[in-house]
Every structure is written in structure tokens, then in C-alpha cells.
Design a protein around this motif. Structure first.
Motif, PDB file in Angstrom:
ATOM      1  N   ASP A  68       0.827  -1.205   0.000  1.00 28.83           N
ATOM      2  CA  ASP A  68       0.000   0.000   0.000  1.00 28.83           C
ATOM      3  C   ASP A  68       0.861   1.254   0.000  1.00 28.83           C
ATOM      4  O   ASP A  68       0.469   2.284  -0.524  1.00 28.83           O
ATOM      5  N   THR A  96      -1.575   6.718   5.075  1.00 27.56           N
ATOM      6  CA  THR A  96      -2.363   5.562   4.650  1.00 27.56           C
ATOM      7  C   THR A  96      -3.828   5.693   5.069  1.00 27.56           C
ATOM      8  O   THR A  96      -4.722   5.470   4.263  1.00 27.56           O
ATOM      9  N   LEU A 108      -5.688   6.413   1.788  1.00 26.21           N
ATOM     10  CA  LEU A 108      -5.878   5.072   1.213  1.00 26.21           C
ATOM     11  C   LEU A 108      -7.045   4.344   1.860  1.00 26.21           C
ATOM     12  O   LEU A 108      -7.163   3.123   1.746  1.00 26.21           O
ATOM     13  N   GLU A 161     -10.104   3.913   1.253  1.00 25.11           N
ATOM     14  CA  GLU A 161     -10.938   3.074   0.383  1.00 25.11           C
ATOM     15  C   GLU A 161     -10.272   1.723   0.143  1.00 25.11           C
ATOM     16  O   GLU A 161     -10.876   0.673   0.237  1.00 25.11           O
ATOM     17  N   ARG A 162      -8.970   1.826  -0.159  1.00 25.95           N
ATOM     18  CA  ARG A 162      -8.179   0.632  -0.458  1.00 25.95           C
ATOM     19  C   ARG A 162      -8.060  -0.272   0.765  1.00 25.95           C
ATOM     20  O   ARG A 162      -7.938  -1.488   0.651  1.00 25.95           O
ATOM     21  N   LEU A 163      -8.082   0.348   1.937  1.00 24.83           N
ATOM     22  CA  LEU A 163      -7.854  -0.418   3.170  1.00 24.83           C
ATOM     23  C   LEU A 163      -9.152  -0.901   3.813  1.00 24.83           C
ATOM     24  O   LEU A 163      -9.125  -1.525   4.858  1.00 24.83           O
ATOM     25  N   ARG A 164     -10.285  -0.589   3.168  1.00 20.40           N
ATOM     26  CA  ARG A 164     -11.551  -0.982   3.775  1.00 20.40           C
ATOM     27  C   ARG A 164     -11.568  -2.490   3.968  1.00 20.40           C
ATOM     28  O   ARG A 164     -11.270  -3.258   3.064  1.00 20.40           O
ATOM     29  N   TYR A 206      -3.928  -9.692   1.073  1.00 19.58           N
ATOM     30  CA  TYR A 206      -4.207  -8.248   1.127  1.00 19.58           C
ATOM     31  C   TYR A 206      -5.699  -7.934   1.183  1.00 19.58           C
ATOM     32  O   TYR A 206      -6.096  -6.781   1.334  1.00 19.58           O
ATOM     33  N   ASP A 207      -6.509  -8.994   1.074  1.00 23.30           N
ATOM     34  CA  ASP A 207      -7.943  -8.733   1.123  1.00 23.30           C
ATOM     35  C   ASP A 207      -8.656  -9.995   1.598  1.00 23.30           C
ATOM     36  O   ASP A 207      -8.249 -11.112   1.269  1.00 23.30           O
TER      37      ASP A 207
END
Ligand SMILES: Nc1nc2c(ncn2[C@@H]2O[C@H](COP(=O)(O)OP(=O)(O)OP(=O)(O)O)[C@@H](O)[C@H]2O)c(=O)[nH]1
Length: 608
Positions: free
Chosen positions: A105, A226, A230, A232-235, A263-264
Motif C-alpha cells: 500500500d 495511509t 488510502l 478506500e483501499r484499506l476498507r 491483502y484482502d
């Protein structure tokens, strides 16, 4: 056992995945160790979760470390912490690949402030930009500034207040130079306290990985950027896990194992997974998920692995599953939500892999690398240099690859080569390459691999040019020295001064009225035979042909090389920029003389 973090279903954001990049010896490992050490020292019992290939720095630690900065960087942490990938360097970073980007990230680009930007700094910037990963610069080794007084683990802003004026000035100068250097590589960077918009400007945090100064700001900024930009990316998602295979390993008692960064989503025992293998997609079932046991004391030791039932992103885990021996590092890792979708996921994985592993019927180089990530990074670097690729693949060099290279070499010797990154050549492949005279470049640093290859092309081209230059008649202007007629004929031997250019045996000569007068047979200087003589030298030459001194030539006469039209053409098209000033002037004089009888020469005068 269920890992505590996956139970926190109410959490909103996952940990950002952080990587450390930079030039060799600029302090990546030391910085990571320092951050990990800080985390271990500041943790409460049970707070610190160890991962495979990664270390978690929980938010509670970041908050504690950054406490003195509360006034300057006010923030409340919503992320559960930062997950640092343990192995620094961009070779590994390359494997954190994901379609169109990176699993990382955010990155820390470490630059030794005393050395500034170096080749691998540039390579890191390129790869971060290509993968669209935001980064923070750690300007490391500030403790090496002369007169620096260390204040271990303090924020840089409080340490600076206690440094002498001279030290602060020196740091300012180093920062100023670094900012200028970075700007020439397209990076808009600034000392972190002066950054207003962290979306547009890359913050530079002066740090010492040795004393720990500046680490509080570094962690605070990483966390701040972050969670602010970030989010949105870390939701946090509870769906099926997505990850990337970092490495394929052996796990004692289990056989092959995959070190995976998730990562998800959530990974569970008995999940069906798909990864890319050397010979196609691998579909299998997770037999076990391993993670290190939580640290019990403050020493940073690699603890034993233990089985966990499930794990949630972001996490570094070891996955045991049957049939994964052939998995490729850098491959995407997907949990298949239900059996009907297996084909879809197989396609997804293979589509992604096929953009990196390919064979094309073109004249281009052969590239073999150890992992998908490094292969992709090399492809990127070669594309940037406009070097075409015929084969890009993972695994050792095979005979088949060498055959392909030799097919290319027949058309284009510069592309009929092999580039190996961290892989070996199979013995029969090596032997064939030797027999077929196929050049193999091998290096474990991408930029060096490509530099070696490009330097080779340049030196080969230079040699070819030199060979070609030796095969043509170059411009030359000489004067017969009075008093140095050694022999009048059969052959005539006279002393000459070279007014411009180069003379060689075999070179045809003419007078300044264009009349041909034989060719140089031999050049001698103090009893030694020379292969050539240049501007400023005085030598004796013998002239082949029926040349008689007194009749065809005489003392003080000026003679020129008699250059055929086809050679003038080559000189003008290929060597114009290589010839020195006097040789160019001589060439012009020769063309003028020749064009009196052969008007075709005149056209070339315009091109000089
Ligand atoms: N004085 C000083 N020395 C440092 C600092 N950081 C790293 N070093 C030293 O610099 C050398 C290289 O540090 P590493 O951490 O191994 O560098 P690296 O970038 O990880 O190097 P590679 O992994 O080989 O690419 C070591 O001798 C470290 O002790 C620092 O902040 N101050």
C-alpha cells in the motif's frame, strides 16, 4: 485457534502493507530492524502479532512512539497497525505484484542522505511509479553528519532543537541537494514539516536507523498518509481471501509450502485456492495455515510456527496444500468462493500470468527469471529501453530457449542473447549456448543485468564501427619533406609529415591536382614498421606503383588519400561525427579535388 484479529469483524480498516526499498547499503535492513525493535520494546504483552515474512507494528505502539508529536501531527489511529514486509529490496517488492499495481500500500524509500540518489534509488522510484505505490522518503544516516549528537529514539524535531547551528545547516544543505536531485527524476519531494499536500508532495523524514532518531515521525507519517488517503483501499472485507505468493518454500514435515501475503478478505482452513504453476493453474485445498507464535519476550527472534484456523487481511502466512510444488512466486493467490467458480478463477489467474510469461515470434531477447515479479520488473525495464522480447518466462534456461536465441541471432546478433535473473542454465542449455556462440548475461540486480547487456551492445557496435573504418580509405593529407628523399623509384621512399588524418599501408594516394600516384606500401619510423600514422607524425613511406621522385612527385608536394566514391559515402553517413576537425577539413579538400573530374563527389560536400 482463531487469530484474534479476524474476530474483530467490526473493524473498518485493515493494516496497510509497507515495503522498504532503496540503494544497496543505504540502510534498509537496519531501518526495518529498528522499527521492529521499537515495536517489540514498546508493545504490551500479546499486542504484537508476528507474521510470516512480515512484522506488525500495532497502532498502540505507533501512538506511544508518536506521543511527543501529538501537537504537530494530531491524529487518531483508525488503522489497526502497519504490516511491514520483512525482506527489503525491490526484487522482493517486485513479487508483491497485483494486476495493474502492487499489493504494497505504501513504501519507504531509504536514501543515505550523505550519498544521495544512486542507481537503485532511481530503479526503486521507477518501479514505485510503475506500480503506482505512494512513498515516503527516509533520509537515513543523519547521525553521520559531522558533529551530530545522538538522542536515541527521539523525534527528529526534538533532536534537531538540540543540535548545533552548524549541524542543522549541514542537514539543510544535504536536504536541499537531495530535493534537487529527486526533482530531476520527476519526484516532487520536500522536508516533511514543509509539506502541505501529502497527495502531491513526497515527504522526506530525516532519520537514523542506527540511533532511532526520526522513527517516530516516519511511523506517524506512514500511518497518517495511509489512513487519510488510502482508506478506500484499506476498507476491511470479509470475503474470500486474495493474496500474492511471495515465496515457495519447504516446510519441515509438510513438504511444499507457500508464503503468501493476504491483502484482502479472510483465508480459512479447507478453502479451495487457485495459484499459477509452471505448467498451468493449480487448484487445491488449504490443508493448514501457519503463523508464528506470538512473541513472548522482547527479543526479536523467529519463533516457531503454529497452526491457525483462519486469518484476515492484511497478513503474512504460510499455506500448506497438496500439489503446490510447481507454484510460481509472484503468482496471484485466490480463494475460490464456491466450486462452480473454479474455472473462472483459473482463467483469472492464467490471464494475469500470461501477460508476463509469453513467447512471440519476433526478433527479441530471451529473458528467464526466478519469479513472476522479477520477470515483470525486467520486462518493464526492457520496454523502457525499447528492447524487444521474444521469450519472457520463469524457470531455468533450457535448450529450447537457446535454440530460440540462435534463431534470432541469425537475423540480429544484438537481440540473439539471453538474460538470466536469479536462475541457472541447465547443463545442456549452457553447452549449446557455448557451441552456438550465444551470449548469456546473468545478474541478480536488475539494473546491472540490463546495463551489462546494453554496454555489451555498445562495445560491439563500437568494434564493428572500428572494423569498418579500418576497411575504408580514410582522409589523409601529407607533405613530402625536403631533404628526405631516400629512394627515387622502385619503390620511391620519401619522408613525409602528416598534416591531417591517418595514413595506412595500402592507402591509394593522389596529388593535389587529383592525379593518382600509386599506394603506400610501407610506413616506417626509426627502423620500425608502423600499421598507421596520424596527424603531426613524421615518417618514411614507400610508394608502390611506377612513381618516380622528380617526375611524378617532388619535395614539398602535398599528397592526399585517394578516396573512392563509395568510401566517401560511408565516411559521410557513418563517421562524420567521429572524425576530428582536421580529418573533416582534409575530407572536404579531397572531395573538392575529386569532384573536378567526378562531379558525383560534389553532392557529399553539402552533407559535411
Ligand atoms: N551510521 C549509520 N550507519 C547506518 C545507518 N543505517 C545503516 N547503517 C549501516 O550501513 C550499512 C548498511 O546497512 P544495511 O541496513 O545493511 O543496508 P541495506 O540497504 O539493507 O543493504 P542491502 O540489504 O545490502 O541492500 C551497515 O553497516 C549499517 O550498520 C544509520 O542510520 N547510521
Amino acid at each position: 485457534m482463531v487469530l484474534e484479529m479476524s474476530k474483530h469483524v467490526d473493524r473498518k480498516l485493515r493494516q496497510p502493507i509497507v515495503v522498504v526499498l532503496g540503494h544497496v547499503d543505504h540502510g534498509k535492513t537496519t531501518l526495518l530492524d529498528k522499527i521492529r525493535g521499537t515495536a517489540v520494546v514498546k508493545k504490551e504483552a500479546g499486542e504484537m502479532t508476528q507474521h510470516v515474512g512480515a512484522s506488525m507494528v500495532p497502532s498502540s505502539v505507533i501512538e506511544k512512539v508518536a506521543m511527543p508529536l501529538k501537537k504537530i501531527i494530531p491524529f487518531k489511529l483508525e488503522i489497526p497497525g502497519l504490516l511491514f514486509i520483512d525482506t527489503p529490496g525491490h526484487e522482493l517488492f517486485s513479487n508483491l505484484r497485483k494486476r495493474g499495481g502492487s499489493v504494497a500500500d505504501i513504501a519507504i524509500l531509504v536514501i543515505d542522505i550523505n550519498e544521495g540518489v544512486k542507481p537503485q534509488t532511481i530503479e526503486s522510484i521507477d518501479v514505485l511509479k510503475a506500480r503506482n505505490v505512494p512513498f515516503v522518503i527516509a533520509a537515513n544516516k543523519i547521525d553521520k553528519i559531522q558533529g551530530w549528537k545522538p538522542y536515541p529514539d527521539e523525534p527528529i524535531i526534538s533532536s534537531l532543537k538540540k543540535q548545533s547551528r552548524a549541524v542543522v545547516n549541514k542537514l539543510e544543505t544535504l536536504l536541499y541537494n537531495l530535493i534537487a536531485q529527486l526533482s530531476s527524476y520527476g519526484v516532487n519531494a520536500e522536508y516533511f514539516e514543509r509539506v502541505r499536500d501529502f497527495m502531491k508532495v513526497v515527504p522526506i523524514v530525516p532519520v537514523s536507523a542506527k540511533t532511532g532518531e526520526g522513527i517516530p515521525e516516519l511511523l506517524a507519517i506512514l500511518a497518517g498518509i495511509t489512513q487519510r488517503f488510502l482508506a478506500e483501499r484499506l476498507r476491511f472485507a470479509e470475503g474470500p481471501a486474495k493474496g500474492v505468493v511471495l515465496e515457495v518454500k519447504e516446510q519441515q514435515g509438510y513438504g511444499a509450502a507457500l508464503d503468501v501475503i493476504i491483502y484482502d478478505g479472510v483465508l480459512r482452513e479447507r478453502d479451495n485456492i487457485v495459484v499459477a504453476g509452471f505448467n498451468g493453474p493449480i487448484v487445491t485445498k488449504v490443508r493448514a495455515i501457519l503463523m508464528p507464535k506470538p512473541l513472548t519476550d522482547i527479543r526479536i527472534a523467529r519463533t516457531e510456527l503454529q497452526i491457525v484456523e483462519e486469518v484476515a487481511a492484511a497478513a503474512g502466512v504460510r499455506v500448506i496444500a497438496p500439489g503446490i510444488e510447481e507454484a510460481i512466486a509472484g503468482s496471484p493467490f485466490f480463494v475460490v468462493p464456491n466450486e462452480n467458480e473454479i474455472e473462472k478463477y483459473k482463467r483469472l489467474v492464467m490471464e494475469e500470468v500470461e501477460t508476463i510469461r509469453f513467447r512471440r515470434d519476433i526478433d527479441g531477447v530471451i529473458v528467464k527469471a526466478d519469479t513472476l515479479g522479477t520477470l515483470e520488473a525486467i520486462i518493464l525495464a526492457l520496454n523502457r529501453k525499447s528492447i524487444p522480447i521474444r521469450i519472457a518466462d520463469v524457470g531455468p534456461l533450457t535448450k529450447r530457449d537457446v535454440i530460440e536465441a540462435s534463431i534470432v541471432a541469425k537475423n540480429n546478433k544484438y537481440y540473439g542473447v539471453i538474460l538470466l535473473f536469479n536462475v541457472k542454465a541447465l547443463p545442456d542449455a549452457e553447452e549449446l549456448a557455448r557451441k552456438e556462440n550465444i551470449k548469456i548475461f546473468s545478474n541478480n540486480i536488475i539494473y546491472k543485468l540490463i546495463d551489462d547487456y546494453i554496454n555489451w551492445i555498445e562495445s560491439e557496435k563500437m568494434m564493428e564501427l572500428r572494423r569498418e573504418f579500418e576497411s575504408i580509405v580514410p582522409p589523409a593529407k601529407i607533405k613530402i619533406l625536403p631533404g628526405y628523399i631516400f629512394r627515387r623509384s622502385d619503390p620511391a621512399i620519401v619522408g613525409v609529415s602528416i598534416l591531417g588524418g591517418i595514413i595506412r599501408p595500402g592507402m591509394p594516394l593522389m596529388r593535389s591536382d587529383g592525379r593518382s600516384i600509386g599506394e603506400i606500401q610501407q610506413i616506417q619510423y626509426m627502423g620500425q614498421t608502423l600499421r598507421e600514422a596520424k596527424t603531426g607524425q613524421e615518417v618514411a613511406i614507400s610508394i608502390k606503383g611506377n612513381v618516380i621522385v622528380g617526375r611524378h612527385i617532388k619535395e614539398d608536394d602535398i599528397l592526399y588519400s585517394d578516396i573512392p566514391l563509395s568510401h566517401v559515402k560511408i565516411l559521410v553517413s557513418k563517421f562524420k561525427n567521429i572524425l576530428d576537425e582536421t580529418s573533416l577539413t582534409v575530407l572536404k579538400e579531397i572531395i573538392k579535388i575529386k569532384s573536378l573530374k567526378e562531379p558525383e563527389y560534389a553532392a557529399f560536400l553539402m552533407q559535411l
